[in-house]
Design a protein around this motif. Structure first.
Motif, PDB file in Angstrom:
ATOM      1  N   CYS A 141      -6.256 -18.816   0.189  1.00 54.10           N
ATOM      2  CA  CYS A 141      -6.156 -17.807  -0.878  1.00 54.10           C
ATOM      3  C   CYS A 141      -5.526 -18.437  -2.120  1.00 54.10           C
ATOM      4  O   CYS A 141      -4.588 -19.235  -2.020  1.00 54.10           O
ATOM      5  N   CYS A 151       0.150 -13.876   1.453  1.00 57.44           N
ATOM      6  CA  CYS A 151      -1.195 -13.749   2.011  1.00 57.44           C
ATOM      7  C   CYS A 151      -1.337 -14.678   3.219  1.00 57.44           C
ATOM      8  O   CYS A 151      -0.889 -15.819   3.200  1.00 57.44           O
ATOM      9  N   CYS A 173      -8.344 -12.205  -2.156  1.00 57.23           N
ATOM     10  CA  CYS A 173      -9.285 -12.762  -1.182  1.00 57.23           C
ATOM     11  C   CYS A 173      -9.774 -11.722  -0.173  1.00 57.23           C
ATOM     12  O   CYS A 173     -10.674 -11.997   0.611  1.00 57.23           O
ATOM     13  N   THR A 197      -3.501 -17.271  -4.109  1.00 55.23           N
ATOM     14  CA  THR A 197      -2.064 -16.980  -4.263  1.00 55.23           C
ATOM     15  C   THR A 197      -1.199 -17.972  -3.487  1.00 55.23           C
ATOM     16  O   THR A 197      -0.004 -18.087  -3.750  1.00 55.23           O
ATOM     17  N   CYS A 232      -5.247  -8.128   0.631  1.00 57.96           N
ATOM     18  CA  CYS A 232      -5.013  -9.005  -0.519  1.00 57.96           C
ATOM     19  C   CYS A 232      -6.048  -8.692  -1.602  1.00 57.96           C
ATOM     20  O   CYS A 232      -7.251  -8.658  -1.342  1.00 57.96           O
TER      21      CYS A 232
HETATM   22 ZN   LIG Z   1      -5.263 -13.576  -0.297  1.00 59.22          ZN
END
Ligand SMILES: [Zn+2]
Length: 150
Positions: free
Chosen positions: A113, A108, A138, A115, A135
């Protein structure tokens, strides 16, 4: 030697990836980790193509790519062509298309985010019409072709 000959020349078993944009050829070689491959590999670039002008092509003996391998390629460059050969026969010929979702392939681009901050898999939805991936966590979108792979 014509492209057609190069494509079909004596591959008993293996895979051919064709219609590779010339500027993406070595990225694809790297993604497939062909430098580690012990089987015969043929890499051609700047070959004439009626469809594309010039193109790259990769031929690998005794190698059959997984769906995950192919998804990675499609993220970098959609619409290449895969040919699978067994016993000198073409058993499969298709475009390498992006799947509808990408699990743990793409990083990402949003630094905050979750992740990028938690040990978890990324998950993206693909919008083929707009040429974007989004994503799941987010909502940040990225253009296909400009994506950073994990
Ligand atoms: Zn993201």
């Amino acid at each position: 030697m014509k492209n057609k000959d190069l494509l079909v020349a004596a591959l008993q078993n293996g895979s051919v990836i064709d219609h590779i944009p010339t500027d993406k050829l070595f990225t694809i070689v790297k993604l497939l980790e062909l430098e580690k491959c012990d089987e015969p590999v043929t890499i051609g670039n700047n070959l004439e193509s009626s469809k594309m002008g010039k193109k790259g092509l990769i031929k690998v003996s005794d190698k059959f790519f997984t769906d995950e391998d192919l998804s990675r390629l499609a993220v970098v460059c959609p619409n290449m062509r895969l040919t699978v050969i067994r016993d000198y026969e073409v058993v499969e010929k298709r475009e390498i298309v992006l799947p509808d979702t990408l699990t743990n392939l793409v990083k990402c681009a949003n630094p905050v985010c979750i992740t990028n901050n938690e040990p978890m898999k990324t998950y993206f939805e693909v919008d083929k019409l707009k040429g974007l991936v989004r994503c799941h966590y987010c909502g940040k979108t990225q253009k296909i072709g400009k994506i950073i792979l994990l």
